[in-house]
Design an enzyme around this catalytic site. Structure first.
Site, PDB file in Angstrom:
ATOM      1  N   LYS A 172     -16.944  -8.116  -6.320  1.00 45.97           N
ATOM      2  CA  LYS A 172     -18.084  -7.399  -5.752  1.00 45.97           C
ATOM      3  C   LYS A 172     -18.000  -5.923  -6.109  1.00 45.97           C
ATOM      4  O   LYS A 172     -17.104  -5.217  -5.645  1.00 45.97           O
ATOM      5  CB  LYS A 172     -18.145  -7.526  -4.233  1.00 45.97           C
ATOM      6  CG  LYS A 172     -19.457  -6.941  -3.688  1.00 45.97           C
ATOM      7  CD  LYS A 172     -19.416  -6.626  -2.209  1.00 45.97           C
ATOM      8  CE  LYS A 172     -18.878  -5.267  -1.907  1.00 45.97           C
ATOM      9  NZ  LYS A 172     -19.774  -4.148  -2.249  1.00 45.97           N
TER      10      LYS A 172
ATOM     11  N   GLU B  82      -9.151  12.611   3.930  1.00 42.32           N
ATOM     12  CA  GLU B  82      -9.631  12.473   2.564  1.00 42.32           C
ATOM     13  C   GLU B  82     -11.114  12.833   2.535  1.00 42.32           C
ATOM     14  O   GLU B  82     -11.928  12.207   3.207  1.00 42.32           O
ATOM     15  CB  GLU B  82      -9.429  11.034   2.094  1.00 42.32           C
ATOM     16  CG  GLU B  82      -9.757  10.844   0.634  1.00 42.32           C
ATOM     17  CD  GLU B  82      -9.460   9.425   0.142  1.00 42.32           C
ATOM     18  OE1 GLU B  82      -9.760   8.476   0.869  1.00 42.32           O
ATOM     19  OE2 GLU B  82      -8.932   9.296  -0.973  1.00 42.32           O
TER      20      GLU B  82
ATOM     21  N   CYS C 156      -9.264   8.660  -5.613  1.00 44.16           N
ATOM     22  CA  CYS C 156      -8.339   8.410  -4.497  1.00 44.16           C
ATOM     23  C   CYS C 156      -7.042   9.196  -4.690  1.00 44.16           C
ATOM     24  O   CYS C 156      -6.406   9.590  -3.720  1.00 44.16           O
ATOM     25  CB  CYS C 156      -8.058   6.929  -4.360  1.00 44.16           C
ATOM     26  SG  CYS C 156      -7.621   6.151  -5.914  1.00 44.16           S
TER      27      CYS C 156
ATOM     28  N   GLU D 134      -5.468  -0.825  -2.693  1.00 45.90           N
ATOM     29  CA  GLU D 134      -5.302   0.500  -3.286  1.00 45.90           C
ATOM     30  C   GLU D 134      -6.267   1.394  -2.531  1.00 45.90           C
ATOM     31  O   GLU D 134      -7.473   1.296  -2.706  1.00 45.90           O
ATOM     32  CB  GLU D 134      -5.602   0.429  -4.782  1.00 45.90           C
ATOM     33  CG  GLU D 134      -4.933   1.524  -5.572  1.00 45.90           C
ATOM     34  CD  GLU D 134      -5.810   2.728  -5.672  1.00 45.90           C
ATOM     35  OE1 GLU D 134      -5.725   3.572  -4.743  1.00 45.90           O
ATOM     36  OE2 GLU D 134      -6.563   2.857  -6.625  1.00 45.90           O
TER      37      GLU D 134
END
Lengths: 487, 287, 323
Positions: free
Chosen positions: A194, A399, A302, A268
């Site tokens: 996806k 983040e 990331c 991850e």
């Protein structure tokens, strides 16, 4: 013309004329179905959503939205392909399919780069020079493993897991697809993937590439949709393996969802990487590394170096150089070959970046951006640096996933390491110094899965990538990347 | 007149000390046929938290030891265990209801397993790490590093060999451990903790809890300073294991689901590698 | 020393002794080779089209030091070159002249006669070019002869042997002496370009140190190469030198020029250099007073590209003059 000549210029400034990449190479369809069992099919319930260009807000295409029934069809197709074809095929033959795919990715690289930039908003320079070549390289790398798996793990007879359900993010759509699909297929698994709802188009073009490669139907299935579609993939009882790249919050939900099942899981997730600059750093390259670390891909990375830790004795000078360098960043039309920083991927992400940046100001940090004219249409955020940031500030802990750098200082190597590790994340880190022993000392102590010394944001198919702590588990890339797809 | 035995008090092992449970509670441990053996400490949630703190405190020092040194220490554990062979054989015999000969075989196997793992300490990095031939002028290498603090539910049946087989791989790779011993067969674990304490293993590297898992396991599963959770000892309780795994998701612990293990066979690398993080370091090559 | 650029006050002290000079030069921040090359390569991917390309081509023509430095050079050859320098493209009156012609000292007089009144400068190599392996007296005599013959600019070579063995003060004092020898009787002086011969210095750390050494000693320009050693000018070397002049101006307020020489043969290469100038040192350096190309064949490629810009047709070697 002596050394004391005046600084005024007779010539105008060297202003680069627009250098737009042509869109004509991409043949956009007005609507896209789901790719199941080798065919593009309409979704069972007929739902769809629009994908837009974040640089212009132009609607690019209507894309099918997969629900549970569609995901079920995709998993069934993947299971059939696994049982009847793919798990029975020799590694050598599987490898040849992957080599084919790698070649087609190279052959259609221009088209893929343009499509990626249109749908994602990233500069064409990056999709052309980084995303697409690396995606092809990943397929080349894992293609070669397909018939050599028994050499990868001494003392084991590795077997595939079965059907892998894979959910990927919007920051590197094609590259993340490659990171997921290449090792899965090399190991003999079939996949249901996806893509992110804001960037489905390169995955759908990849589906077409699978057809060009004559990949057996059902080996790769692409189901488009948002969070509900992803949840359906993760929850499907006949999925043997779940692989996810994305936020730590969603990773947590997935880890809970698969608890008590037989499903294998690799994650991850997010990061808040420290980029440590010592006073003996090669300063010009360090400044480049800081810029690459946080402004590459608009900071939608990331492993971005979102926390600059700079030694106090050189902090002023590094910041001055950083600001001067930031002033030369070219922000704007992602399709222009000279653009360094493109569009923010979505309105939602832009709102999040704005919110955290405003909080940074409210918490007392100093905000700076170079003057830049942002386009009126689309989603834009200027390269931004916050100084006077402390470990307690939210912009130093959370983040942001945008072009926003928080600058902190340190006095000693031990303090640098302590601050760098003082986070629940542990994905990546940077170290800048001309002293080899200091670099190794620091790298040894950083609790992070990737440490870039005197460089940043480098990726390679042979090089394992993945996090410590809440940045997830499992590695992608290299021999280690096979582990998550074998029993 | 026959001499009155001096009975042993079976305590917890936390941070190099042997405290009774801070709760003051204990529970009755019986042999395989139901006869009273001893009272074991019933570790509380607080004991489990204290053990996690001790394990975290021990982690920087233990993980920074050279691999050679860790191998030496684990080998030393084998030596000391060999010296306590008779005591442990008797405890295993009582706990597991096996014959003397079988029990001695189990102790021997535990000693041999420690020797096997000891030798891995300074070899594993070469087997699972290495250099990566990246397509750019960088020296790029990957090294295994310990995950951190590991919560372990030791197997319920195999009181010593099973325990050693789950603790040794965690420790030899540089992790520190909080292990919840077999609930019904905890005594060999306590004696094993005494072996560790007399064989150069720094305090806090292995912390042993006895008692019901209802108190200790959820604490380990939900604790944010625990990096990995080994659910081997939850084999008989799938619902409990699922709940613990779901709890462990909060800080993305590495989780090992319960599975039927055969402690007699070659364990392979798996029980070490799941507790290792791969760190990849890049450095430019230039003048 | 940390990487902080020193204040002018500090700089007055740095050549007080060999030890002080060494301390200063070795205290400059290091250059990471891979990072510097990656940055140069990235700037090399800039796409310069249409109006910006036309601007860059004309600017590059104006920056050329049209060079002949061969044993077989003659007065005839130099006259032809000097004529071309003044009117690079006889078919296009709008084509600007180059910055200078660059010749050996004995041909300065010829060059000077030809370009007189055109604004084109005459540069002379000197100091026992290209090796520099002669006594200081011989080198200074070489310089004086060139200046006396009318050279507007002198391109000297540093003593790479002395530099590589760490005798920095010797190199420094030699540059100072050459600078003095550039003086004319009327009180003016020839413009001094200091050739580092980066191909022999090998590392970017040495290039940065040699750049600072030359600037501290008073050089007006720092120049990469003689053209007689390979590699000559490369984009990353230019990048490192441009960082040096940028930092030097920041520290002292004095602007120093940069001249890559040798190996730049195509308009594309020249434009890449201009991009590096623009984005590293800044637009102040986008001027023939502050940036030059030491080249010979480059000019014809620039002219062919100009023609293409002007007419839309690709030109060929038959349509530019070969001298």
């Amino acid at each position: 013309m002596g050394g004391t000549a005046p600084l005024d210029r007779t010539s105008p400034v060297f202003d680069y004329a627009p250098a737009p990449e042509s869109r004509s190479v991409v043949d956009l369809r007005s609507s896209y179905g789901l790719f199941i069992d080798g065919q593009f099919v309409e979704p069972v319930a007929g739902g769809s959503f629009k994908t837009i260009s974040p640089a212009t807000e132009e609607v690019l295409a209507e894309v099918a939205e997969a629900d549970e029934a569609d995901v079920d069809l995709a998993v069934r197709a993947a299971r059939r392909a696994y049982t009847r074809t793919w798990s029975r095929m020799s590694g050598r033959e599987r490898g040849k399919y992957l080599f084919r795919i790698a070649r087609i990715l190279q052959e259609r690289s221009r088209e893929l780069a343009v499509l990626e930039t249109l749908d994602n908003g990233k500069p064409i320079r990056e999709s052309r020079d980084v995303d697409v070549p690396l995606a092809a390289a990943h397929f080349f790398y894992y293609a070669g493993w397909a018939d050599k798996l028994r050499y990868a793990f001494p003392g084991r007879d590795p077997r595939p897991l079965g059907v892998a359900g894979q959910v990927i993010p919007w920051n590197f759509p094609l590259l993340m697809l490659a990171w997921k699909i290449a090792p899965a297929l090399a190991c003999g698994n079939t996949v249901v993937l996806k893509p992110a709802e804001t960037t489905p188009l390169s995955a759908l073009l990849f589906a077409e590439i699978c057809r060009q490669a004559d990949l057996p139907p059902g080996v790769v299935n692409i189901v488009t949709g948002a969070g509900d579609t992803g949840r359906a993939v993760v929850a499907h009882p006949d999925v043997d393996k779940v692989a996810f790249t994305g936020s730590t919050d969603v990773g947590r939900q997935i880890a809970r969802a698969v608890a008590g099942t037989e499903k294998r899981l690799t994650l991850e997730l997010g990061g808040k990487a420290a980029n440590i600059v010592f006073d003996d750093a090669p300063v010009d390259q360090a400044v480049e590394g800081i810029v690459d670390g946080i402004f590459f891909n608009q900071g939608h990375v990331c492993c971005a170096g979102s926390r600059l830790l700079v030694q106090e004795s050189v902090a002023d000078e590094v910041l001055e150089r950083l600001k001067r360098r930031m002033s030369t960043l070219r922000v704007g039309d992602p399709m222009d070959k000279n653009t360094d920083v493109g569009a923010i991927n979505s309105a939602e992400q832009l709102a999040k970046i704005r919110e955290l940046s405003d909080i940074g100001e409210q918490e007392g940090a100093d905000r700076w951006s170079p003057p830049c004219d942002l386009p009126s249409q689309g989603f834009w955020f200027p390269p931004t640096v916050f100084t006077g940031v402390s470990q307690a500030h939210r912009i130093a802990r959370e983040e942001i996933f945008g072009p926003v750098l928080s600058v902190l200082t340190f006095r000693t190597p031990a303090e640098a390491v302590e601050k760098a590790n003082n986070t629940p994340y542990g994905l990546s880190a940077g170290v800048w110094s001309d002293k080899g022993s200091r670099i190794l000392w620091t790298a040894d102590r950083l609790r992070a899965g990737v440490v870039w010394a005197n460089t940043f944001n480098k990726l390679d198919p042979t090089s394992p990538f993945g996090g410590y702590k809440e940045s997830g588990y499992g590695r992608e890339g290299g021999r280690h990347g096979l582990e998550g797809y074998l029993r | 007149m026959t001499r009155i035995d001096v009975r042993k008090t079976y305590k917890l092992a936390i941070g190099g000390a042997f405290p009774r449970s801070e709760s003051g509670r204990s529970y009755e441990v019986t042999d395989a046929s139901g006869g009273f053996l001893a009272n074991a400490a019933h570790a509380s949630r607080k004991d489990a938290r204290d053990a996690v703190v001790a394990a975290r405190k021990a982690f920087p020092g233990w993980s920074a030891r050279t691999a050679y040194n860790r191998g030496q220490v684990v080998y030393r554990v084998a030596e000391v265990l060999e010296g306590r062979r008779a005591q442990l054989a008797e405890e295993v015999q009582r706990a597991e209801g096996a014959t003397r000969r079988v029990s001695e075989g189990l102790v021997d196997a535990a000693v041999d397993r420690l020797v096997w793992y000891a030798g891995w300490a300074d070899k594993l990095a070469q087997v699972v790490g290495g250099t990566n031939p990246v397509a750019a002028p960088y020296f790029d290498f990957s090294v295994p590093e310990p995950t951190g603090v590991v919560g372990v539910l030791a197997p319920q049946e195999s009181s010593l060999l099973g325990l050693v087989s789950v603790v040794a791989p965690a420790v030899v790779t540089g992790n520190t451990v909080v292990v919840a011993a077999s609930v019904r067969r905890p005594l060999p674990a306590v004696t094993f903790a005494e072996v560790l304490a007399t064989s150069d293993v720094p305090g806090g590297v292995v912390n042993v809890l006895t008692g019901l898992l209802t108190d200790t396991a959820p604490t380990l599963a939900s604790h944010l300073d625990v990096n990995a959770l080994d659910l081997t000892g939850a084999l008989g309780d799938p619902d409990g294991a699922t709940a613990l795994e779901a709890d462990a998701a909060e800080n993305l612990k590495r989780v090992r689901r319960p599975a039927q293990d055969d402690w007699a066979t070659d364990p392979g690398l798996d029980r070490m590698t799941w507790l290792l993080e791969t760190k990849t370091v890049w450095h430019p090559i230039g003048t | 020393m940390p990487l902080a650029a020193s204040t002018p006050h500090d700089l007055a002290e740095v050549a007080a002794s060999d030890a002080a000079l060494r301390r200063f030069l070795h205290g400059l921040p290091g250059v990471d080779q891979v990072g510097a090359e990656a940055r140069a390569a990235m700037l090399g991917t800039r796409s310069i089209k249409t109006s910006s390309k036309a601007f860059a081509l004309d600017l590059a023509v104006r920056m050329v030091d049209l060079t002949t430095l061969e044993g077989q050079d003659t007065a005839g050859k130099v006259r032809a070159l000097a004529s071309k320098a003044m009117r690079p493209d006889p078919t296009d009156p709008a084509c600007p002249p180059v910055a200078a012609v660059c010749v050996y000292p004995d041909l300065v007089t010829v060059a000077k006669e030809t370009v007189r009144g055109s604004g084109v400068q005459v540069a002379s190599v000197a100091t026992a070019f290209p090796s520099g392996r002669a006594s200081l007296e011989v080198k200074l005599a070489d310089v004086r002869a060139a200046v006396a013959s009318g050279a507007d600019e002198v391109d000297m070579v540093i003593d790479r042997g002395a530099f590589l063995t760490g005798r920095y003060l010797q190199v420094f004092e030699e540059i100072e002496a050459v600078l003095a020898a550039c003086s004319r009787e009327d009180g003016s002086r020839a413009h001094l370009k200091v050739i580092l011969e980066t191909g022999e210095l090998q590392t970017y750390d040495s290039v940065r140190r040699a750049s600072w050494l030359a600037m501290l000693a008073g050089g007006d320009f720092i120049k990469t190469s003689t053209g007689k050693v390979s590699p000559a000018a490369t984009l990353p070397v230019a990048l490192v030198m441009l960082e040096a002049v940028r930092d030097f101006r920041e520290a002292t307020g004095r602007m120093v020029g940069v001249k890559p020489a040798g190996g730049i043969r195509t308009a594309k290469d020249a434009i890449k250099h201009l991009v590096v100038v623009n984005e590293v040192a800044g637009p102040d350096w986008l001027d023939p007073a502050w940036f030059r190309f030491g080249a010979s064949s480059l000019l014809n490629d620039l002219l062919m590209q100009r023609t293409k810009q002007r007419t839309g047709r690709y030109s060929g070697p038959d349509y530019v003059t070969l001298d």
